[in-house]
Design a protein around this motif. Sequence first.
Motif, PDB file in Angstrom:
ATOM      1  N   GLY A 193       0.828  -1.190   0.000  1.00  0.00           N
ATOM      2  CA  GLY A 193       0.000   0.000   0.000  1.00  0.00           C
ATOM      3  C   GLY A 193       0.865   1.243   0.000  1.00  0.00           C
ATOM      4  N   PHE A 194       0.401   2.269  -0.696  1.00  0.00           N
ATOM      5  CA  PHE A 194       1.081   3.559  -0.745  1.00  0.00           C
ATOM      6  C   PHE A 194       0.108   4.658  -0.359  1.00  0.00           C
ATOM      7  CE2 PHE A 194       3.507   0.996  -3.737  1.00  0.00           C
ATOM      8  CZ  PHE A 194       4.825   1.368  -3.505  1.00  0.00           C
ATOM      9  N   ASP A 195       0.563   5.585   0.463  1.00  0.00           N
ATOM     10  CA  ASP A 195      -0.146   6.840   0.656  1.00  0.00           C
ATOM     11  C   ASP A 195       0.000   7.663  -0.628  1.00  0.00           C
ATOM     12  OD1 ASP A 195      -1.412   9.007   2.109  1.00  0.00           O
ATOM     13  OD2 ASP A 195       0.578   9.906   2.247  1.00  0.00           O
ATOM     14  N   LEU A 196      -0.772   8.743  -0.741  1.00  0.00           N
ATOM     15  CA  LEU A 196      -0.719   9.570  -1.958  1.00  0.00           C
ATOM     16  C   LEU A 196       0.020  10.884  -1.719  1.00  0.00           C
ATOM     17  CD1 LEU A 196      -1.595   9.861  -4.938  1.00  0.00           C
ATOM     18  CD2 LEU A 196      -3.670  10.985  -4.093  1.00  0.00           C
ATOM     19  N   ASP A 197      -0.593  11.812  -0.983  1.00  0.00           N
ATOM     20  CA  ASP A 197      -0.014  13.144  -0.801  1.00  0.00           C
ATOM     21  C   ASP A 197       1.338  13.065  -0.103  1.00  0.00           C
ATOM     22  OD1 ASP A 197      -2.228  14.234  -1.956  1.00  0.00           O
ATOM     23  OD2 ASP A 197      -3.059  15.103  -0.130  1.00  0.00           O
ATOM     24  N   MET A 198       2.351  13.634  -0.730  1.00  0.00           N
ATOM     25  CA  MET A 198       3.709  13.728  -0.212  1.00  0.00           C
ATOM     26  C   MET A 198       4.397  12.370  -0.060  1.00  0.00           C
ATOM     27  SD  MET A 198       3.782  16.855  -0.428  1.00  0.00           S
ATOM     28  CE  MET A 198       5.534  16.896  -0.120  1.00  0.00           C
ATOM     29  N   ALA A 200      -5.154   7.656   9.007  1.00  0.00           N
ATOM     30  CA  ALA A 200      -4.501   7.035  10.163  1.00  0.00           C
ATOM     31  C   ALA A 200      -4.993   5.596  10.353  1.00  0.00           C
ATOM     32  CB  ALA A 200      -4.700   7.894  11.412  1.00  0.00           C
ATOM     33  N   GLU A 201      -5.475   5.256  11.555  1.00  0.00           N
ATOM     34  CA  GLU A 201      -5.873   3.876  11.833  1.00  0.00           C
ATOM     35  C   GLU A 201      -6.985   3.381  10.912  1.00  0.00           C
ATOM     36  OE1 GLU A 201      -3.834   5.316  15.526  1.00  0.00           O
ATOM     37  OE2 GLU A 201      -5.303   6.164  14.111  1.00  0.00           O
ATOM     38  N   GLN A 202      -7.794   4.306  10.366  1.00  0.00           N
ATOM     39  CA  GLN A 202      -8.845   3.889   9.433  1.00  0.00           C
ATOM     40  C   GLN A 202      -8.256   3.204   8.197  1.00  0.00           C
ATOM     41  OE1 GLN A 202     -10.714   7.629   8.566  1.00  0.00           O
ATOM     42  NE2 GLN A 202     -12.072   7.546  10.336  1.00  0.00           N
ATOM     43  N   LYS A 203      -7.023   3.546   7.840  1.00  0.00           N
ATOM     44  CA  LYS A 203      -6.406   2.958   6.653  1.00  0.00           C
ATOM     45  C   LYS A 203      -6.237   1.449   6.799  1.00  0.00           C
ATOM     46  CE  LYS A 203      -4.064   7.105   5.034  1.00  0.00           C
ATOM     47  NZ  LYS A 203      -2.860   7.671   4.400  1.00  0.00           N
ATOM     48  N   SER A 261       0.893  -6.313   3.027  1.00  0.00           N
ATOM     49  CA  SER A 261       1.881  -6.662   4.045  1.00  0.00           C
ATOM     50  C   SER A 261       2.847  -5.518   4.320  1.00  0.00           C
ATOM     51  CB  SER A 261       2.672  -7.902   3.622  1.00  0.00           C
ATOM     52  OG  SER A 261       3.277  -7.702   2.355  1.00  0.00           O
ATOM     53  N   VAL A 262       2.813  -4.486   3.456  1.00  0.00           N
ATOM     54  CA  VAL A 262       3.672  -3.308   3.592  1.00  0.00           C
ATOM     55  C   VAL A 262       2.821  -2.084   3.297  1.00  0.00           C
ATOM     56  CG1 VAL A 262       5.696  -2.087   2.676  1.00  0.00           C
ATOM     57  CG2 VAL A 262       5.720  -4.595   2.825  1.00  0.00           C
ATOM     58  N   TYR A 263       3.002  -1.026   4.099  1.00  0.00           N
ATOM     59  CA  TYR A 263       2.357   0.246   3.777  1.00  0.00           C
ATOM     60  C   TYR A 263       3.401   1.349   3.831  1.00  0.00           C
ATOM     61  CZ  TYR A 263      -0.909   4.145   3.622  1.00  0.00           C
ATOM     62  OH  TYR A 263      -1.584   5.295   3.258  1.00  0.00           O
ATOM     63  N   VAL A 264       3.433   2.159   2.772  1.00  0.00           N
ATOM     64  CA  VAL A 264       4.440   3.205   2.612  1.00  0.00           C
ATOM     65  C   VAL A 264       3.761   4.567   2.721  1.00  0.00           C
ATOM     66  CG1 VAL A 264       6.281   4.097   1.148  1.00  0.00           C
ATOM     67  CG2 VAL A 264       5.643   1.671   0.998  1.00  0.00           C
ATOM     68  N   GLY A 265       4.230   5.405   3.640  1.00  0.00           N
ATOM     69  CA  GLY A 265       3.650   6.729   3.794  1.00  0.00           C
ATOM     70  C   GLY A 265       4.650   7.702   4.376  1.00  0.00           C
ATOM     71  N   ASP A 266       4.248   8.964   4.429  1.00  0.00           N
ATOM     72  CA  ASP A 266       5.159  10.022   4.858  1.00  0.00           C
ATOM     73  C   ASP A 266       4.793  10.616   6.208  1.00  0.00           C
ATOM     74  OD1 ASP A 266       3.637  12.950   4.362  1.00  0.00           O
ATOM     75  OD2 ASP A 266       2.859  11.291   3.176  1.00  0.00           O
ATOM     76  N   HIS A 267       3.694  10.205   6.789  1.00  0.00           N
ATOM     77  CA  HIS A 267       3.157  10.861   7.983  1.00  0.00           C
ATOM     78  C   HIS A 267       3.068   9.861   9.130  1.00  0.00           C
ATOM     79  CE1 HIS A 267       0.392  13.263  10.460  1.00  0.00           C
ATOM     80  NE2 HIS A 267       0.659  14.289   9.676  1.00  0.00           N
ATOM     81  N   VAL A 268       3.133  10.367  10.364  1.00  0.00           N
ATOM     82  CA  VAL A 268       2.975   9.473  11.517  1.00  0.00           C
ATOM     83  C   VAL A 268       1.616   8.786  11.493  1.00  0.00           C
ATOM     84  CG1 VAL A 268       4.633  10.704  12.971  1.00  0.00           C
ATOM     85  CG2 VAL A 268       2.207  11.381  13.006  1.00  0.00           C
ATOM     86  N   GLY A 269       0.608   9.444  10.905  1.00  0.00           N
ATOM     87  CA  GLY A 269      -0.698   8.801  10.750  1.00  0.00           C
ATOM     88  C   GLY A 269      -0.627   7.580   9.860  1.00  0.00           C
ATOM     89  N   VAL A 295       2.035   5.654   9.592  1.00  0.00           N
ATOM     90  CA  VAL A 295       2.676   4.635  10.420  1.00  0.00           C
ATOM     91  C   VAL A 295       1.643   3.970  11.322  1.00  0.00           C
ATOM     92  CG1 VAL A 295       4.395   4.225  12.217  1.00  0.00           C
ATOM     93  CG2 VAL A 295       4.907   5.817  10.349  1.00  0.00           C
ATOM     94  N   ARG A 296       0.771   4.774  11.915  1.00  0.00           N
ATOM     95  CA  ARG A 296      -0.272   4.212  12.777  1.00  0.00           C
ATOM     96  C   ARG A 296      -1.204   3.302  11.985  1.00  0.00           C
ATOM     97  NH1 ARG A 296      -1.251   9.620  14.573  1.00  0.00           N
ATOM     98  NH2 ARG A 296      -3.487   9.344  14.163  1.00  0.00           N
ATOM     99  N   GLY A 297      -1.524   3.697  10.754  1.00  0.00           N
ATOM    100  CA  GLY A 297      -2.384   2.865   9.919  1.00  0.00           C
ATOM    101  C   GLY A 297      -1.744   1.539   9.597  1.00  0.00           C
ATOM    102  N   ALA A 298      -0.455   1.564   9.263  1.00  0.00           N
ATOM    103  CA  ALA A 298       0.257   0.323   8.968  1.00  0.00           C
ATOM    104  C   ALA A 298       0.265  -0.600  10.179  1.00  0.00           C
ATOM    105  CB  ALA A 298       1.686   0.632   8.525  1.00  0.00           C
ATOM    106  N   ARG A 299       0.577  -0.051  11.327  1.00  0.00           N
ATOM    107  CA  ARG A 299       0.657  -0.869  12.541  1.00  0.00           C
ATOM    108  C   ARG A 299      -0.709  -1.452  12.899  1.00  0.00           C
ATOM    109  NH1 ARG A 299       5.371  -0.313  15.594  1.00  0.00           N
ATOM    110  NH2 ARG A 299       4.230  -0.836  17.477  1.00  0.00           N
ATOM    111  N   ALA A 300      -1.762  -0.661  12.708  1.00  0.00           N
ATOM    112  CA  ALA A 300      -3.107  -1.166  13.007  1.00  0.00           C
ATOM    113  C   ALA A 300      -3.488  -2.311  12.088  1.00  0.00           C
ATOM    114  CB  ALA A 300      -4.125  -0.035  12.890  1.00  0.00           C
ATOM    115  N   ALA A 301      -2.919  -2.325  10.871  1.00  0.00           N
ATOM    116  CA  ALA A 301      -3.208  -3.389   9.913  1.00  0.00           C
ATOM    117  C   ALA A 301      -2.278  -4.585  10.067  1.00  0.00           C
ATOM    118  CB  ALA A 301      -3.096  -2.841   8.495  1.00  0.00           C
ATOM    119  N   GLY A 302      -1.278  -4.486  10.938  1.00  0.00           N
ATOM    120  CA  GLY A 302      -0.291  -5.545  11.058  1.00  0.00           C
ATOM    121  C   GLY A 302       0.651  -5.593   9.873  1.00  0.00           C
ATOM    122  N   ALA A 303       0.779  -4.461   9.163  1.00  0.00           N
ATOM    123  CA  ALA A 303       1.662  -4.375   7.999  1.00  0.00           C
ATOM    124  C   ALA A 303       2.983  -3.724   8.397  1.00  0.00           C
ATOM    125  CB  ALA A 303       0.995  -3.560   6.890  1.00  0.00           C
ATOM    126  N   LEU A 304       3.996  -3.982   7.607  1.00  0.00           N
ATOM    127  CA  LEU A 304       5.280  -3.338   7.809  1.00  0.00           C
ATOM    128  C   LEU A 304       5.136  -1.851   7.512  1.00  0.00           C
ATOM    129  CD1 LEU A 304       8.257  -4.400   8.374  1.00  0.00           C
ATOM    130  CD2 LEU A 304       8.631  -3.969   5.958  1.00  0.00           C
TER     131      LEU A 304
END
Length: 226
Positions: A15-20, A140-143, A153-161, A163-172
């Motif tokens: 998964g990838f975030d979009l903005d920034m 954030a966690e909604q993601k 299994s992996v989520y890539v983003g630029d914001h602490v939100g 990171v929280r979304g990835a952790r809530a999903a059990g993704a790297l």
Amino acid sequence: MADMASTTTPPPTVGFDLDMTLIDSRPGIRACYRALSERTGTHIDADLAVTRLGPPLTDELINWFPAERIDEVADLYRAMYPTYAIAATPALPGAREAMAAVREAGGRAVVVTAKHESNAKLHLAHLGIDPDAVIGNLWAEQKALALREHGASVYVGDHVGDVRGARAAGALAVAVATGPCDPAELREAGADVVLADLTEFPGWLTDYMNDQENGGTPGYSPAARA
């Protein structure tokens, strides 16, 4: 990287975030906020607003408009957005190559963003970036809802939100330091990996896939988080 798909490691869904993360949305969003300010007669410091991208639009609008107008103004902004923001927004360095690396690994790439979904799709189509799925309006966690649904299994983003979304999903949680959060903030929030930008992602993905094939590396495994 072309031979990674032939390994016994299941191909990743990333998964990838979009903005920034994939796009530098600052020029377009700045232009849209300025147009919104002119249309509504309300002062908006567009230069300030684009330094804190990531959270939902309504979180920013509450700084400039009374609460009872937020829904109305958000709808107006989203309607104006294609006119002012799409053409002005470039891809960030490495965005296309990051998507290509996932595909070369035999995997799927999905975009999960807080942005209004139809506008997110316009950005990607304009830039010729073609993910397997685009899911908007999640922060954030909604993601985690979309990440779990698509088996990311992996989520890539630029914001602490992110990171929280990835952790809530059990993704790297793979963070890129291209947005408003610096590397120290991202690590403190729990990022497993922090990259300077997406130009580093293909090399990281190759190493990650190799490590997974060889039994995994604690620093890359969500299960190994403290």
